[in-house]
Design an enzyme around this catalytic site. Sequence first.
Site, short mmCIF file in Angstrom:
data_model
loop_
_atom_site.label_atom_id
_atom_site.label_comp_id
_atom_site.label_asym_id
_atom_site.label_seq_id
_atom_site.Cartn_x
_atom_site.Cartn_y
_atom_site.Cartn_z
N HIS A 40 5.35 -2.81 11.65
CA HIS A 40 5.17 -1.38 11.97
C HIS A 40 5.87 -0.98 13.27
O HIS A 40 6.38 0.14 13.39
CB HIS A 40 3.68 -1.04 11.99
CG HIS A 40 3.09 -1.10 10.61
ND1 HIS A 40 2.29 -2.15 10.17
CD2 HIS A 40 3.26 -0.29 9.54
CE1 HIS A 40 1.98 -1.95 8.91
NE2 HIS A 40 2.54 -0.84 8.49
N ASP A 51 7.62 4.54 4.17
CA ASP A 51 6.85 3.30 4.31
C ASP A 51 6.13 3.07 2.98
O ASP A 51 4.91 3.21 2.87
CB ASP A 51 5.86 3.47 5.46
CG ASP A 51 5.07 2.19 5.72
OD1 ASP A 51 3.99 2.29 6.35
OD2 ASP A 51 5.50 1.12 5.25
N1 SAM Z 1 3.49 -1.52 5.07
C1 SAM Z 1 3.61 -1.90 3.66
C2 SAM Z 1 4.74 -2.86 3.52
O1 SAM Z 1 4.84 -3.69 4.39
O2 SAM Z 1 5.48 -2.83 2.57
C3 SAM Z 1 3.81 -0.70 2.82
C4 SAM Z 1 3.00 0.46 3.36
S1 SAM Z 1 1.78 1.13 2.41
C5 SAM Z 1 0.58 0.06 2.06
C6 SAM Z 1 2.63 1.51 0.90
C7 SAM Z 1 2.14 2.87 0.48
O3 SAM Z 1 3.06 3.54 -0.38
C8 SAM Z 1 0.80 2.82 -0.27
O4 SAM Z 1 -0.19 3.44 0.50
C9 SAM Z 1 1.09 3.58 -1.58
O5 SAM Z 1 -0.03 4.33 -2.02
C10 SAM Z 1 2.26 4.45 -1.15
N2 SAM Z 1 3.09 4.99 -2.24
C11 SAM Z 1 3.65 4.31 -3.27
N3 SAM Z 1 4.34 5.17 -4.05
C12 SAM Z 1 4.22 6.42 -3.49
C13 SAM Z 1 4.70 7.71 -3.83
N4 SAM Z 1 5.45 7.90 -4.93
N5 SAM Z 1 4.39 8.74 -3.01
C14 SAM Z 1 3.62 8.56 -1.91
N6 SAM Z 1 3.11 7.35 -1.54
C15 SAM Z 1 3.42 6.29 -2.33
#
Ligand code: SAM
Length: 276
Positions: free
Chosen positions: A61, A154
Amino acid sequence: MEYFTQPVSNITKLLVGVKRYIINTKTKYQRLIIADLYEYGKSLILDDLIQITEVDEVYYHELLVHPLLITHPNPKKILIVGGGDGCALREVIKHPIEKVILVDIDGELVEICKEHFKDINKNSFNDKRVEVLIMDGKEYVEKTNEVFDCIILDLTDPFGPEISKELYSSIFYNKVKKILKEDGIIVTQAGSAFYYKEVYKNVYNNIAHNFRIVREYSVWIPSFGYSCCFIIGSNIYDPSSLTISTIRERLRKRRIKSSFYNEYVHKSLFLTPVLK
Ligand code: SAM
């Protein structure tokens, strides 16, 4: 010992010792697990891919957020697409920004992370400059009238689940460019260039089709089992051209406290080849 199998690639796997499972549920969008891992602490696993762990999320992050925001001379309005765990948000609000909008598709995930990861995301969702929208990031980018200085993508991995796949496409980056100010900058996490060469190359090229300046960098994330890559797209400011003294001065002026990122790390990111 119970193990969680972290898929590093379609062939390579990482066996990770599990102390206990805390949550194992299916939201409307994804399988969500929170586990306490022996060597990584409390961790978020989505669709069987480790997303964040207490021990090494800081590397991910800090390097997702600070190279981007420090490259911009005066970032005021920020968009985060994804980042429902609140950790990228924690790093963004360290800067003297005016507003950050976080758009995540999964409201259940956000509520679970607010409760179970508050010691890690430091209750970042509660900052008065934060606005959280629960919707598909693709739809938000298409519909919003807002314009941003910096946009942080992210999302779940480009080689991972379907829900984020379209948000690594050239069409999407073209739409992102339309809600970015003239001198705006974007960054996306781009998974592993080493294990998913074609997927990574596609993301890189899609950004290159839309932005004059494209810069890639990576950092080893032990719990992922690979070096996680990031790609910055910009038309004016070049993250690799900042001097050590400019970075140091911006960090000082903005009173940024970081445990891994600093002016030397920033410079080294763009001097170190991404392993492919
Ligand atoms: N920090 C993580 C990593 O190391 O890869 C990824 C961050 S986070 C956990 C990934 C986020 O992307 C999740 O909260 C998921 O719900 C979100 N996400 C996936 N597809 C998405 C979309 N189409 N629009 C918005 N959020 C999305």
